[in-house]
Enzyme design. Structure first.
Site: not given
Length: 263
Positions: A153, A166
């Protein structure tokens, strides 16, 4: 249908290859599993939901592909090892591992989130990836080559407000990718990161859509930083995954391949 899809279905460059795809119950994982199968690979579809896995396998088989389902919690090393052994035995070897599992449970300011959710995000995204890679390396070494694709990501390279759990987990998987690539470079096993950017999945709808709408204190709206982003369907990620899976054994490793339109 993408040009790469046409080529994969015609050339079937992954014939005879055995693959495991985590997070294959939905979203990018399901789309990548279908793409690998269309290119000729036998695919072990792994996730926690037996129902979602059954749907993925049915879609692959309806397309003429070969797949099996294995319900697994990637935070359980023993279960991951059992999955890897089952797939390796069924396919006669293991050539590909795609890590597409992930959660984002603690989307909140650092002082306001639930510490248990923060920890769980790290356990699933980072420790789970470690478990899967650890289990896959021996059969890949026995095969003489292999490819590990870690779906990362942009948050792992440049985190934004309220995504500390995250972002930290994905920064960890990027570091894991480079470290393991250095270990395995002499075994023809490549380890690379795939950055899909924003993809319209359940994870995006439940978490990052909220994040993009935020305006941190004293800062500009996060949406302003993503105004030029390409909001993709999961199928839009498949061509890059196929490109990475079809590289030569001595091809790129420790690299990050991106579909993002932002820094």
């Amino acid at each position: 249908m993408h040009m790469w899809d046409d080529w994969a279905r015609t050339a079937r460059p992954l014939n005879g290859k055995g693959a495991i795809v985590t997070g294959a119950g939905r979203g990018c994982g399901r789309a990548i599993a279908r793409g690998l199968a269309a290119a000729g690979a036998q695919v072990c579809c792994a996730a926690r939901s037996e129902r979602e896995l059954a749907e993925t396998v049915a879609l692959i088989e309806a397309d003429g592909g070969a797949a099996m389902a294995f319900a697994v919690d990637v935070t359980d090393l023993v279960a991951v090892e059992a999955m890897t052994e089952t797939a390796t035995t069924a396919f006669g070897g293991l050539d590909l591992l795609v890590l597409s599992h992930g959660v984002a449970l603690a989307v909140a300011p650092i002082e306001g989130g639930d510490p248990a959710d923060w920890r769980r995000t790290i356990e699933v995204n980072l420790i789970g990836s470690y478990h899967c890679i650890r289990a896959a390396v021996p059969p890949m070494k026995a095969r003489g080559a292999g490819k590990i694709i870690v779906v990362g990501s942009g948050q792992g390279h440049n985190g934004t407000a309220a995504t500390s759990a995250y972002a930290s987990s994905k920064a960890g998987t990027w570091a894991l990718t480079r470290s393991v690539a250095a270990e395995l470079i002499g075994f023809n096993i490549s380890v690379n990161e795939l950055l899909p950017g924003n993809v319209r999945t359940q994870l995006y709808d439940e978490t990052f859509a909220q994040t993009v709408a935020m305006t941190p204190d004293g800062g500009e709206p996060i949406s302003a930083k993503r105004s030029h982003e390409w909001l993709k369907a999961p199928e839009d990620v498949v061509p890059l995954a196929l490109f990475m899976a079809c590289q030569p054994d001595v091809g790129p490793t420790a690299q990050s391949f991106s579909l993002m339109r932002r820094l």
